[in-house]
Design a protein around this motif. Structure first.
Motif, PDB file in Angstrom:
ATOM      1  N   PRO A 232       0.805  -1.229   0.000  1.00 57.16           N
ATOM      2  CA  PRO A 232       0.000   0.000   0.000  1.00 57.16           C
ATOM      3  C   PRO A 232       0.835   1.275   0.000  1.00 57.16           C
ATOM      4  O   PRO A 232       0.512   2.234  -0.698  1.00 57.16           O
ATOM      5  CB  PRO A 232      -0.834  -0.125   1.282  1.00 57.16           C
ATOM      6  CG  PRO A 232      -0.932  -1.590   1.525  1.00 57.16           C
ATOM      7  CD  PRO A 232       0.363  -2.180   1.036  1.00 57.16           C
ATOM      8  N   GLU A 233       1.942   1.279   0.750  1.00 55.52           N
ATOM      9  CA  GLU A 233       2.757   2.500   0.826  1.00 55.52           C
ATOM     10  C   GLU A 233       3.522   2.789  -0.473  1.00 55.52           C
ATOM     11  O   GLU A 233       4.024   3.894  -0.664  1.00 55.52           O
ATOM     12  CB  GLU A 233       3.736   2.435   2.009  1.00 55.52           C
ATOM     13  CG  GLU A 233       4.656   1.242   2.012  1.00 55.52           C
ATOM     14  CD  GLU A 233       4.138   0.063   2.829  1.00 55.52           C
ATOM     15  OE1 GLU A 233       4.986  -0.671   3.355  1.00 55.52           O
ATOM     16  OE2 GLU A 233       2.912  -0.113   2.919  1.00 55.52           O
ATOM     17  N   ALA A 234       3.589   1.808  -1.376  1.00 56.82           N
ATOM     18  CA  ALA A 234       4.279   2.014  -2.657  1.00 56.82           C
ATOM     19  C   ALA A 234       3.305   2.360  -3.784  1.00 56.82           C
ATOM     20  O   ALA A 234       3.724   2.623  -4.904  1.00 56.82           O
ATOM     21  CB  ALA A 234       5.075   0.765  -3.024  1.00 56.82           C
ATOM     22  N   ARG A 235       2.008   2.360  -3.488  1.00 53.55           N
ATOM     23  CA  ARG A 235       1.012   2.653  -4.516  1.00 53.55           C
ATOM     24  C   ARG A 235       1.018   4.136  -4.861  1.00 53.55           C
ATOM     25  O   ARG A 235       1.406   4.968  -4.060  1.00 53.55           O
ATOM     26  CB  ARG A 235      -0.377   2.204  -4.058  1.00 53.55           C
ATOM     27  CG  ARG A 235      -0.464   0.692  -3.974  1.00 53.55           C
ATOM     28  CD  ARG A 235      -1.774   0.205  -3.422  1.00 53.55           C
ATOM     29  NE  ARG A 235      -1.669  -1.222  -3.121  1.00 53.55           N
ATOM     30  CZ  ARG A 235      -2.472  -1.875  -2.310  1.00 53.55           C
ATOM     31  NH1 ARG A 235      -3.462  -1.243  -1.716  1.00 53.55           N
ATOM     32  NH2 ARG A 235      -2.297  -3.165  -2.100  1.00 53.55           N
ATOM     33  N   GLY A 236       0.586   4.446  -6.072  1.00 54.77           N
ATOM     34  CA  GLY A 236       0.552   5.817  -6.529  1.00 54.77           C
ATOM     35  C   GLY A 236       1.902   6.314  -7.032  1.00 54.77           C
ATOM     36  O   GLY A 236       2.053   7.484  -7.365  1.00 54.77           O
ATOM     37  N   SER A 237       2.880   5.406  -7.090  1.00 55.45           N
ATOM     38  CA  SER A 237       4.235   5.773  -7.504  1.00 55.45           C
ATOM     39  C   SER A 237       4.534   5.361  -8.947  1.00 55.45           C
ATOM     40  O   SER A 237       5.625   5.607  -9.432  1.00 55.45           O
ATOM     41  CB  SER A 237       5.256   5.095  -6.576  1.00 55.45           C
ATOM     42  OG  SER A 237       5.154   3.675  -6.701  1.00 55.45           O
ATOM     43  N   GLY A 238       3.560   4.714  -9.598  1.00 61.07           N
ATOM     44  CA  GLY A 238       3.787   4.226 -10.954  1.00 61.07           C
ATOM     45  C   GLY A 238       4.418   2.848 -10.995  1.00 61.07           C
ATOM     46  O   GLY A 238       4.650   2.295 -12.078  1.00 61.07           O
ATOM     47  N   ARG A 239       4.698   2.267  -9.823  1.00 59.38           N
ATOM     48  CA  ARG A 239       5.379   0.970  -9.794  1.00 59.38           C
ATOM     49  C   ARG A 239       4.483  -0.172 -10.278  1.00 59.38           C
ATOM     50  O   ARG A 239       4.965  -1.115 -10.889  1.00 59.38           O
ATOM     51  CB  ARG A 239       5.907   0.675  -8.393  1.00 59.38           C
ATOM     52  CG  ARG A 239       7.137   1.504  -8.067  1.00 59.38           C
ATOM     53  CD  ARG A 239       7.562   1.270  -6.643  1.00 59.38           C
ATOM     54  NE  ARG A 239       8.956   1.626  -6.459  1.00 59.38           N
ATOM     55  CZ  ARG A 239       9.446   2.063  -5.309  1.00 59.38           C
ATOM     56  NH1 ARG A 239       8.648   2.204  -4.266  1.00 59.38           N
ATOM     57  NH2 ARG A 239      10.715   2.363  -5.190  1.00 59.38           N
ATOM     58  N   ALA A 240       3.184  -0.100  -9.994  1.00 63.18           N
ATOM     59  CA  ALA A 240       2.287  -1.150 -10.482  1.00 63.18           C
ATOM     60  C   ALA A 240       2.259  -1.147 -12.010  1.00 63.18           C
ATOM     61  O   ALA A 240       2.332  -2.200 -12.644  1.00 63.18           O
ATOM     62  CB  ALA A 240       0.878  -0.971  -9.913  1.00 63.18           C
TER      63      ALA A 240
END
Length: 198
Positions: free
Chosen positions: A125-133
């Motif tokens: 969850p803390e890595a979401r919104g970073s374009g990583r998905a």
């Protein structure tokens, strides 16, 4: 070259944490560790991870089908037995596994759906919104493209609205509706890779 066992354990834990609405999460991290080990080791599938240092913060995996993965799982009978024996005492879990196996066999040679499939994708969850998905998704698409695969499918439970939005944003289109587990519908998306192969 396959990842170390700790990566498989981290991927399994991430699956349980982030994909908690799916049936597979209910099987627990031990059996999922065996599953992701098999996906990583099989020549017909791929496991791609995103790490922050030694910590796995995201992953995506795909395959040409689950049969090669299941065969790979059987190559580690001790680990599989240790992880799977507790499930034998849970009839609903066994029924769910049988439904997945039955669904995997339903695809006929004449089907218009691609053979290759995105099996799962997850990000902390803390890595979401970073374009990583999106980057993980693109890495899987590139992997399939490099093998002259023209498209892949994604099966998404109808209740998973954020997942539907993500795949639509990535350019996948609805191809079919299915019911893998009784009373729970899913949508099959297809991602065209634009290289003309199938």
């Amino acid at each position: 070259m396959p990842f170390e066992r700790d990566v498989h354990r981290q991927v399994a834990a991430l699956h349980v944490q982030c994909l908690d609405q799916g049936f597979l999460s209910s099987l627990g991290p031990a059996i999922l560790t065996q599953l992701y080990r098999a996906i990583d080791e099989s020549d017909d599938s791929v496991l791609l991870v995103e790490k922050d240092g030694d910590k796995v913060i995201g992953f995506v995996c795909g395959s040409s089908g689950m049969r090669p993965v299941y065969r790979q799982m059987l190559r580690h009978p001790v680990g599989l037995a240790g992880a799977g024996v507790p499930l034998l005492f849970k009839p609903r879990k066994v029924l769910g596994i049988l439904e997945i196996l039955r669904h995997g066999r339903k695809k006929s040679a004449g089907s218009a759906l691609p053979d290759h499939e995105l099996l799962s994708i997850a990000l902390l969850p803390e890595a979401r919104g970073s374009g990583r998905a999106a980057a993980l998704y693109a890495r899987l698409a590139d992997h399939f493209r490099s093998r002259q695969i023209g498209a892949f499918r994604i099966v998404v439970g109808d209740a998973l609205a954020p997942a539907h939005r993500f795949y639509q944003k990535m350019g996948a289109t609805v191809a079919a509706k299915v019911e893998i587990h009784a009373g729970k519908g899913s949508t099959i998306y297809v991602q065209d890779l634009g290289n003309g192969a199938s």
